[in-house]
Design a protein around this motif. Structure first.
Motif, mmCIF file in Angstrom:
data_model
loop_
_atom_site.group_PDB
_atom_site.id
_atom_site.type_symbol
_atom_site.label_atom_id
_atom_site.label_comp_id
_atom_site.label_asym_id
_atom_site.label_seq_id
_atom_site.Cartn_x
_atom_site.Cartn_y
_atom_site.Cartn_z
ATOM 1 N N PRO A 147 0.792 -1.233 0.000
ATOM 2 C CA PRO A 147 0.000 0.000 0.000
ATOM 3 C C PRO A 147 0.823 1.281 0.000
ATOM 4 O O PRO A 147 0.512 2.226 -0.702
ATOM 5 C CB PRO A 147 -0.844 -0.121 1.279
ATOM 6 N N ASP A 148 1.866 1.359 0.811
ATOM 7 C CA ASP A 148 2.665 2.578 0.939
ATOM 8 C C ASP A 148 4.079 2.276 0.485
ATOM 9 O O ASP A 148 4.981 2.073 1.284
ATOM 10 C CB ASP A 148 2.640 3.075 2.391
ATOM 11 N N SER A 149 4.265 2.278 -0.833
ATOM 12 C CA SER A 149 5.525 1.812 -1.394
ATOM 13 C C SER A 149 6.397 2.941 -1.924
ATOM 14 O O SER A 149 7.614 2.914 -1.774
ATOM 15 C CB SER A 149 5.243 0.823 -2.523
ATOM 16 N N ILE A 150 5.769 3.955 -2.554
ATOM 17 C CA ILE A 150 6.538 5.031 -3.171
ATOM 18 C C ILE A 150 5.756 6.341 -3.036
ATOM 19 O O ILE A 150 4.694 6.506 -3.623
ATOM 20 C CB ILE A 150 6.865 4.709 -4.652
ATOM 21 N N ASN A 151 6.274 7.235 -2.221
ATOM 22 C CA ASN A 151 5.668 8.544 -1.972
ATOM 23 C C ASN A 151 4.210 8.430 -1.519
ATOM 24 O O ASN A 151 3.360 9.237 -1.889
ATOM 25 C CB ASN A 151 5.755 9.421 -3.232
ATOM 26 N N GLY A 152 3.917 7.409 -0.729
ATOM 27 C CA GLY A 152 2.568 7.222 -0.220
ATOM 28 C C GLY A 152 1.642 6.465 -1.146
ATOM 29 O O GLY A 152 0.481 6.214 -0.804
ATOM 30 N N TYR A 153 2.125 6.085 -2.329
ATOM 31 C CA TYR A 153 1.307 5.347 -3.287
ATOM 32 C C TYR A 153 1.700 3.871 -3.279
ATOM 33 O O TYR A 153 2.815 3.494 -2.901
ATOM 34 C CB TYR A 153 1.470 5.919 -4.695
ATOM 35 N N ALA A 154 0.775 3.039 -3.737
ATOM 36 C CA ALA A 154 0.979 1.596 -3.712
ATOM 37 C C ALA A 154 1.782 1.127 -4.927
ATOM 38 O O ALA A 154 1.949 1.849 -5.916
ATOM 39 C CB ALA A 154 -0.375 0.881 -3.680
ATOM 40 N N SER A 155 2.248 -0.109 -4.837
ATOM 41 C CA SER A 155 2.916 -0.748 -5.972
ATOM 42 C C SER A 155 2.669 -2.244 -5.923
ATOM 43 O O SER A 155 2.233 -2.791 -4.909
ATOM 44 C CB SER A 155 4.424 -0.461 -5.963
ATOM 45 N N PHE A 156 2.930 -2.895 -7.061
ATOM 46 C CA PHE A 156 2.915 -4.352 -7.133
ATOM 47 C C PHE A 156 4.352 -4.835 -6.942
ATOM 48 O O PHE A 156 5.253 -4.419 -7.681
ATOM 49 C CB PHE A 156 2.390 -4.832 -8.485
ATOM 50 N N GLU A 157 4.552 -5.725 -5.978
ATOM 51 C CA GLU A 157 5.894 -6.222 -5.695
ATOM 52 C C GLU A 157 6.065 -7.622 -6.283
ATOM 53 O O GLU A 157 5.287 -8.534 -5.984
ATOM 54 C CB GLU A 157 6.154 -6.236 -4.193
ATOM 55 N N PHE A 158 7.090 -7.784 -7.112
ATOM 56 C CA PHE A 158 7.364 -9.047 -7.798
ATOM 57 C C PHE A 158 8.604 -9.684 -7.172
ATOM 58 O O PHE A 158 9.654 -9.055 -7.054
ATOM 59 C CB PHE A 158 7.589 -8.802 -9.290
ATOM 60 N N ASP A 159 8.460 -10.962 -6.802
ATOM 61 C CA ASP A 159 9.509 -11.632 -6.034
ATOM 62 C C ASP A 159 10.381 -12.565 -6.853
ATOM 63 O O ASP A 159 11.154 -13.343 -6.306
ATOM 64 C CB ASP A 159 8.890 -12.403 -4.873
ATOM 65 N N GLY A 160 10.264 -12.517 -8.174
ATOM 66 C CA GLY A 160 11.052 -13.407 -9.020
ATOM 67 C C GLY A 160 10.283 -14.612 -9.504
ATOM 68 O O GLY A 160 10.843 -15.486 -10.182
ATOM 69 N N SER A 161 8.984 -14.665 -9.201
ATOM 70 C CA SER A 161 8.158 -15.774 -9.698
ATOM 71 C C SER A 161 6.724 -15.335 -9.982
ATOM 72 O O SER A 161 5.939 -16.122 -10.506
ATOM 73 C CB SER A 161 8.151 -16.934 -8.694
ATOM 74 N N SER A 162 6.369 -14.118 -9.632
ATOM 75 C CA SER A 162 4.992 -13.647 -9.812
ATOM 76 C C SER A 162 4.840 -12.890 -11.117
ATOM 77 O O SER A 162 5.773 -12.246 -11.603
ATOM 78 C CB SER A 162 4.592 -12.762 -8.625
ATOM 79 N N VAL A 163 3.620 -12.964 -11.688
ATOM 80 C CA VAL A 163 3.368 -12.400 -13.015
ATOM 81 C C VAL A 163 1.938 -11.869 -13.086
ATOM 82 O O VAL A 163 1.020 -12.435 -12.497
ATOM 83 C CB VAL A 163 3.546 -13.467 -14.129
ATOM 84 N N LEU A 164 1.765 -10.773 -13.828
ATOM 85 C CA LEU A 164 0.453 -10.305 -14.263
ATOM 86 C C LEU A 164 0.427 -10.333 -15.779
ATOM 87 O O LEU A 164 1.420 -10.014 -16.437
ATOM 88 C CB LEU A 164 0.188 -8.870 -13.785
ATOM 89 N N LYS A 165 -0.706 -10.734 -16.349
ATOM 90 C CA LYS A 165 -0.853 -10.759 -17.806
ATOM 91 C C LYS A 165 -2.135 -10.031 -18.197
ATOM 92 O O LYS A 165 -3.189 -10.250 -17.595
ATOM 93 C CB LYS A 165 -0.880 -12.187 -18.342
#
Length: 359
Positions: A147-165
């Motif tokens: 939720p609070d990843s960059i300047n108070g905005y959220a991000s999707f965190e990828f761990d080396g095996s996760s994907v969005l298509k």
């Protein structure tokens, strides 16, 4: 007597005298004129101006109002020294940007479907804010939602095996294509590629180094399928886990890479492949995965004009509080093959407050 509601209504003003080229004159209520003009696109407003001089100023005012609403939807602000032409001309250029925007993914809570597991939020899907219907869904393993990843905005965190298509495009998109990504990447890793194993490569990555390096430079390629690409364009920024605004303009022999607004490479062929959809967080073959995070992805089916590209990038930099160097001119492809990797020596980064103080 007037009711309180009636007194709050805007004053329609005096009737407007309209004179057509044929010489015919008639009066029209100002509110009716405004309502009509606000429902017209830039091309129609230009035709109204050409056919009736009396409607030129109201048409420009309507274009200005429509432009502000459009920029608000794009979460974009303008830079004063990049505003060129009348309000109608500027509106037409930004209407083209909206029309060319085929994917817009943002790690906003309202635009994502999440599920909780072991105290963590996992991303099931993400809505396409462009309205084109190319939303993204988790593939095998979902990324984390931070939720609070960059300047108070959220991000999707990828761990080396996760994907969005994303969903497949109705027809593969030909070049030119402009891809913007707000992301951080660590090591030899792919940010975005084409949709799947049957796709042709269309990759933005830190990879394909000429010699081994734990954190290769940024690279873009639309060449080949399974084997190493024959054509690519490489910048100088390495995958060191820092946040950047990546802009890759896939345009065959006139491709360009911009990092935080600065052109790092141009004038080299990246290949001629088309794009059938997006794999976010891995390459199309599912071999090289992203270790890092992505806050936003925007894809346009054209080479964005310089002014619009800069203003979108600068607005992203302001939103995420990232450093940004405003590139005033389009890069000129150098004649020397040796110097083709870098458009110009990289200037020192300036703060967003200095570079985009007019936003």
């Amino acid at each position: 007597r007037d009711s309180p509601t009636a007194r709050l209504r805007p004053d329609p003003g005096p009737p407007m005298l309209l004179r057509l080229p044929s010489g015919v004159e008639f009066f029209l209520d100002g509110l009716i004129v405004e309502t009509i003009l606000l429902n017209l696109r830039a091309g129609d407003l230009a035709r109204v101006c050409a056919s009736c001089r009396s409607l030129c100023m109201p048409s420009q005012a309507a274009a200005h109002r429509a432009l502000l609403e459009l920029l608000s939807r794009l979460q974009c602000s303008t830079l004063r020294d990049l505003e060129r032409g009348s309000w109608i001309v500027q509106l037409a250029k930004w209407e083209d940007v909206v029309s060319d925007n085929v994917v817009w993914l943002q790690a906003e809570r309202s635009a994502t479907v999440l599920r909780s597991k072991d105290g963590k939020l996992l991303v099931n899907s993400c809505t396409d804010l462009s309205g084109s219907g190319h939303g993204a869904k988790m593939h095998h393993r979902p990324p984390l939602y931070v939720p609070d990843s960059i300047n108070g905005y959220a991000s999707f965190e990828f761990d080396g095996s996760s994907v969005l298509k994303t969903s497949p495009f109705a027809e593969p998109l030909p070049q030119p294509i402009t891809l913007m990504v707000v992301a951080r990447a660590q090591g030899d890793t792919t940010l975005i590629d084409a949709l799947g194993p049957s796709s042709s490569r269309f990759e933005l990555c830190h990879g394909y180094p000429s010699g081994w390096h734990p954190s290769p430079e940024i690279c873009m390629t639309a060449s080949g399928h399974d084997a190493a690409p024959k054509h690519s364009l490489r910048g100088s920024t390495r995958g060191m886990g820092e946040w950047h605004i990546y802009t890759a303009v896939f345009n065959t022999k006139r491709s360009e890479i911009y990092i935080d607004g600065h052109c790092e490479a141009t004038g080299k062929n990246v290949g001629t492949n088309h794009l059938d959809g997006l794999s976010i967080g891995c390459d199309h073959n599912g071999i090289f995965f992203l270790i890092g995070s992505i806050a936003e992805v925007r894809l346009f089916k054209d080479n964005l004009p310089m002014a619009q590209r800069i203003q979108i990038e600068a607005s992203l930099a302001k939103r995420y509080d990232l450093p940004y160097s405003v590139a005033r001119d389009l890069p000129t492809p150098p004649r020397s093959r040796v110097s083709s990797l870098n458009c110009n020596p990289r200037p020192s980064r300036v703060s967003l407050r200095t570079a985009t103080s007019e936003l």
